[in-house]
Design an enzyme around this catalytic site. Structure first.
Site, PDB file in Angstrom:
ATOM      1  N   HIS A  15       0.839  -1.204   0.000  1.00 40.00           N
ATOM      2  CA  HIS A  15       0.000   0.000   0.000  1.00 40.00           C
ATOM      3  C   HIS A  15       0.873   1.253   0.000  1.00 40.00           C
ATOM      4  CE1 HIS A  15       0.050   1.325   4.284  1.00 40.00           C
ATOM      5  NE2 HIS A  15       0.117   0.043   4.601  1.00 40.00           N
TER       6      HIS A  15
ATOM      7  N   ASP B   6       5.660   2.126   7.322  1.00 39.43           N
ATOM      8  CA  ASP B   6       4.280   1.769   6.973  1.00 39.43           C
ATOM      9  C   ASP B   6       3.724   2.781   5.993  1.00 39.43           C
ATOM     10  OD1 ASP B   6       1.795   0.678   6.912  1.00 39.43           O
ATOM     11  OD2 ASP B   6       1.173   1.418   8.868  1.00 39.43           O
TER      12      ASP B   6
ATOM     13  N   GLU C 197      -5.489   2.047   1.918  1.00 44.70           N
ATOM     14  CA  GLU C 197      -5.371   0.866   2.778  1.00 44.70           C
ATOM     15  C   GLU C 197      -5.667   1.224   4.223  1.00 44.70           C
ATOM     16  OE1 GLU C 197      -3.214  -2.087   5.453  1.00 44.70           O
ATOM     17  OE2 GLU C 197      -3.086   0.069   5.362  1.00 44.70           O
ATOM     18  N   GLU C 198      -5.161   2.381   4.641  1.00 47.86           N
ATOM     19  CA  GLU C 198      -5.229   2.741   6.059  1.00 47.86           C
ATOM     20  C   GLU C 198      -6.645   3.068   6.527  1.00 47.86           C
ATOM     21  OE1 GLU C 198      -2.974   2.190   8.094  1.00 47.86           O
ATOM     22  OE2 GLU C 198      -0.993   2.425   7.165  1.00 47.86           O
TER      23      GLU C 198
ATOM     24  N   HIS D  48       2.416   4.157  13.033  1.00 50.68           N
ATOM     25  CA  HIS D  48       1.323   5.139  12.908  1.00 50.68           C
ATOM     26  C   HIS D  48       1.583   6.416  13.715  1.00 50.68           C
ATOM     27  CE1 HIS D  48      -2.053   2.335  11.207  1.00 50.68           C
ATOM     28  NE2 HIS D  48      -0.958   2.351  10.479  1.00 50.68           N
TER      29      HIS D  48
END
Ligand SMILES: [Zn+2]
Length: 586
Positions: free
Chosen positions: A274, A286, A320-321, A451
């Site tokens: 992603h 991420d 995606e998130e 995150h």
């Protein structure tokens, strides 16, 4: 998919000895074994730095989150790299995704600001600020009993006294959305759900229900204090001001899809990462890490002397998130026929965690049991074995990580497509055993920056990238290329006597199971015109290996027995050769 690793130094190209090389384009050497294509962690880190720069340049606008200029800029970077490789067709697949953003979110009671007042995802906001509005409790009175006290789960938990008020209910027994809907039916003006245990609530009401009243949340201690305040006031109303500004918007975003121009379109090998991130930070581990790894793999494939045998398609997923939206939309957009053409999907989501494990998605449940309800398509175990076999071959420890469906492979497994992938860890706590295998710190998260604003380039573990990126490249080579048949002999020198008695055993690998091949034996440069060399056929076993013995070559066919011999094996679409020498004592 999972193809064998073989080693043979004795194969020679038929093309050269048969003179084919002069008739057509120069043919590259056959592919006799799989390779990581010399793709390195450094190659991926160069892309990672670029993606990090893009995220930071757009920090004020939400980094690379869905719908941001940062996502656009990152997409352009990915497209440029892939197009520059010359081997990929690159497209944007757009889709619409519902988003919610918040403006002012505040709640004060009798002039006192409620510090832990916070939003609930997908809850409605206030049409206009509520001012001097009574704050009340539901009328179900079994407070503290999680079987139904002041939990406001159904219409009967409210009365006329709640109409037009801000209702304070506690978390528990039913879903947040049910509480909001029940309070709406009771005619309340807004509902505040407070937690039943310490810590932030981070809730969602599930699907949006337009027409519901505003919903929000508070933490336990502050909620309890407010409840006491309301009870202590008795019949005197406790007044509050509450505002939740929120906007729902359908925005258009996209996946970047790249597929090789070459390769069998009926045998598509997919891999994905992603491209979006969370708004809270630059999202370098991420998941710029997975994206950077895939870009390095794409360049590795493009630099190979052979075109891929099977089409390789890469998905750089959007949104995606906010719920695996891009990959889900992509798979949903495929017809049944298009899905059937996809042979495998490899997922890369976080491959440079600062307190890393070297993890493969544990599709056989050998390390982590498969969670209830998760479908593991047939072929997934073999895909995982590409990674575990590679790590074993280089002496790299590895662990299985939960095959949970909590990343972009969910939609693929839901549609029966075999899946594997790599993962270096997110919010799971690193164990002592994992520290023994990989170093790092036990008792803390595998990525302490997950995150957050600290998910930066500097905090990515370069060693982890250096392990994972070549593994990705190796797996890409395995799924993209069919190995060419390779012939080998059990000895490269044999006596005249033994050639007649025991002969030389020839092994041909990388054939299709059950495939029959024709072979011929010639004495190099010494075959008499008009005389046939020794010949025969052999059939491959279920692992694609054919074995046969050449012996007792007709002595009248050659001017002299000692010297070089060549076994030529015609496999239908190609020919492979292997040689041995007859003479001496053997
Ligand atoms: Zn991720």
């Amino acid at each position: 998919m999972s193809r064998r690793i073989t080693h043979s130094a004795l194969a020679v190209t038929a093309a050269a000895s048969l003179g084919l090389a002069t008739a057509g384009p120069v043919l590259a050497a056959p592919i006799s074994e799989h390779t990581d294509m010399d793709v390195t962690g450094e190659a991926a880190l160069a892309h990672l730095q670029e993606l990090s720069d893009i995220s930071l340049a757009h920090a004020d606008e939400g980094h690379r989150a869905v719908g941001t200029p940062g996502y656009e800029a990152a997409s352009e970077y990915v497209e440029e790299v892939l197009e520059a490789s010359g081997k990929f067709d690159v497209t944007r697949d757009t889709f619409t995704v519902p988003t919610q953003t918040f403006g002012e979110v505040s709640f004060s009671v009798e002039g006192e600001a409620q510090e832990t007042f916070s939003t609930l995802s997908n809850a409605e906001g206030t049409d206009a600020p509520l001012t001097d509005t009574a704050v009340t409790l539901p009328t179900d009175d079994a407070y503290g009993d999680q079987a139904g006290g002041e939990l406001g789960c159904e219409a009967g938990d409210y009365s006329d006294t709640n109409a037009g008020t801000i209702v304070l209910v506690q978390r528990g027994v039913c879903a947040f959305g049910e509480k909001v809907t029940a309070a709406t039916e009771a005619g309340a003006a807004a509902v505040v759900i407070y937690n039943h245990s310490p810590g932030a609530l981070n809730g969602t009401v599930g699907d949006r229900v337009e027409g519901n009243i505003a919903g929000a949340s508070m933490e336990l201690a502050e909620g309890d204090a407010l409840r006491e305040q309301i009870l202590a006031a008795g019949d005197t109303p406790v007044l509050g001001d509450l505002t939740v500004e929120t906007t729902f918007e359908d925005i258009e975003t996209w996946n970047v899809i790249a597929e090789t121009k070459a390769g069998d379109p009926d045998d598509v090998q997919m891999m994905g990462a992603h491209l979006d991130g969370v708004a809270e930070g630059p999202g370098v581990n991420d998941n710029a890490s997975g994206v950077a790894g895939l870009l390095a793999v794409a360049e590795g494939l493009a630099a190979q002397p052979h075109d891929v045998d099977n089409q390789v398609r890469m998905g750089f997923w959007g949104a995606e998130e906010i719920g695996l939206v891009g990959s889900t939309e992509y798979v949903a957009s495929l017809s049944d026929e298009e899905k059937e053409r996809i042979s495998s999907y490899l997922n890369y989501d976080m491959i440079g965690s600062e307190n890393y494990v070297i993890g493969t998605l544990d599709s056989d449940g050998s390390d982590v049991p498969i969670p209830d309800g998760v479908n593991v398509p047939e072929g997934s175990v073999e895909l995982e074995e590409i990674f575990t076999g590679y790590f074993d071959s280089i002496g790299q420890p590895h662990v299985g990580t939960e095959f949970s469906g909590r990343s972009d492979y969910q939609a693929f497994i839901d549609n029966g497509i075999p899946v594997s992938g790599l993962f270096t860890g997110a919010d799971a706590i690193k164990t002592e055993e994992e520290v023994e295998l990989f170093g790092g710190t036990a008792g803390v998260q595998q990525d302490r920056n997950y995150h957050t604003i600290d998910d930066t380039y500097e905090n990515v573990d370069q060693e982890a990238m250096g392990i994972m990126v070549p593994a990705m490249a190796y797996a890409a080579h395995v799924v993209a290329y069919d190995l060419d048949p390779v012939a080998s002999v059990d000895r490269d020198r044999i006596s005249v006597k033994d050639l007649k008695k025991s002969g030389v055993e020839v092994t041909v690998t990388n054939l299709e199971p059950g495939q029959t091949v024709d072979w011929t034996l010639t004495a190099d440069g010494r075959t008499k015109p008009g005389k046939s060399p020794a010949s025969g056929t052999a059939t491959a076993d279920e692992s694609g290996t054919a074995t046969f013995t050449v012996k007792g070559i007709d002595p009248s066919a050659v001017r002299g027995l000692p010297g070089g011999y060549t076994v030529s094996v015609d496999t239908g679409d190609t020919a492979v050769e292997v040689g041995f020498t007859v003479g001496g004592k053997g």
